[in-house]
Design a protein around this motif. Structure first.
Motif, PDB file in Angstrom:
ATOM      1  N   ARG A  13       7.365   6.388   4.198  1.00 48.42           N
ATOM      2  CA  ARG A  13       6.057   6.851   4.668  1.00 48.42           C
ATOM      3  C   ARG A  13       5.090   6.910   3.495  1.00 48.42           C
ATOM      4  O   ARG A  13       5.457   7.246   2.382  1.00 48.42           O
ATOM      5  N   THR A  15       1.998   8.310   1.249  1.00 45.72           N
ATOM      6  CA  THR A  15       1.467   9.607   0.846  1.00 45.72           C
ATOM      7  C   THR A  15       0.008   9.420   0.433  1.00 45.72           C
ATOM      8  O   THR A  15      -0.472   8.292   0.290  1.00 45.72           O
ATOM      9  N   LEU A 118      -1.253  13.443   5.753  1.00 39.32           N
ATOM     10  CA  LEU A 118      -0.181  12.863   4.947  1.00 39.32           C
ATOM     11  C   LEU A 118       0.224  13.822   3.837  1.00 39.32           C
ATOM     12  O   LEU A 118      -0.590  14.619   3.358  1.00 39.32           O
TER      13      LEU A 118
END
Length: 129
Positions: A13, A15, A118
């Motif tokens: 994922r 950031t 995020l």
């Protein structure tokens, strides 16, 4: 085998630091490619996949973009132009790009709640992926 791993393996994922790093790359590349004046006339956009894109012409309104920042709106970008005139391109690039990217990321965060959601930095256990 690597193709299968990319297709079916776990995805890392993004950031906020990842997006900021890519924004810095885009800013430097665009400044080298199109110059300061054209850069100030353009916009930086953030799409739904958190990709940072530069448009030299006004982009169309589209739901695929989470945020749009006109570079003229950033005082740091205007200060960069003045620094180029005073000290030269390379000196201004080294001194002013980090501040310009910080200002750009603040503006993107203000406009994109998904970016604010995020994680700011990568966790140590995520780094191994």
């Amino acid at each position: 085998m690597p193709l299968l791993l990319r297709l079916f393996g776990p995805r890392r994922r993004k950031t906020q630091d990842d997006v900021a790093g890519r924004a810095a790359e885009v800013v430097v590349q665009v400044l080298y490619d199109v110059g300061v004046d054209r850069f100030l006339e353009g916009s930086v956009l953030l799409d739904r996949r958190f990709r940072v894109v530069f448009y030299a012409v006004p982009p169309i309104d589209s739901p695929i973009f989470l945020a749009r920042v006109a570079m003229r709106e950033l005082p740091a970008a205007c200060r960069f132009r003045d620094a180029v005139a005073a000290h030269g391109f390379d000196a201004a690039l080294d001194r002013h790009v980090p501040g310009m990217v910080d200002a750009l990321m603040r503006a993107l965060r203000e406009r994109a709640p998904a970016l604010r959601a995020l994680h700011p930095k990568r966790n140590s256990e995520d780094a191994a992926c």
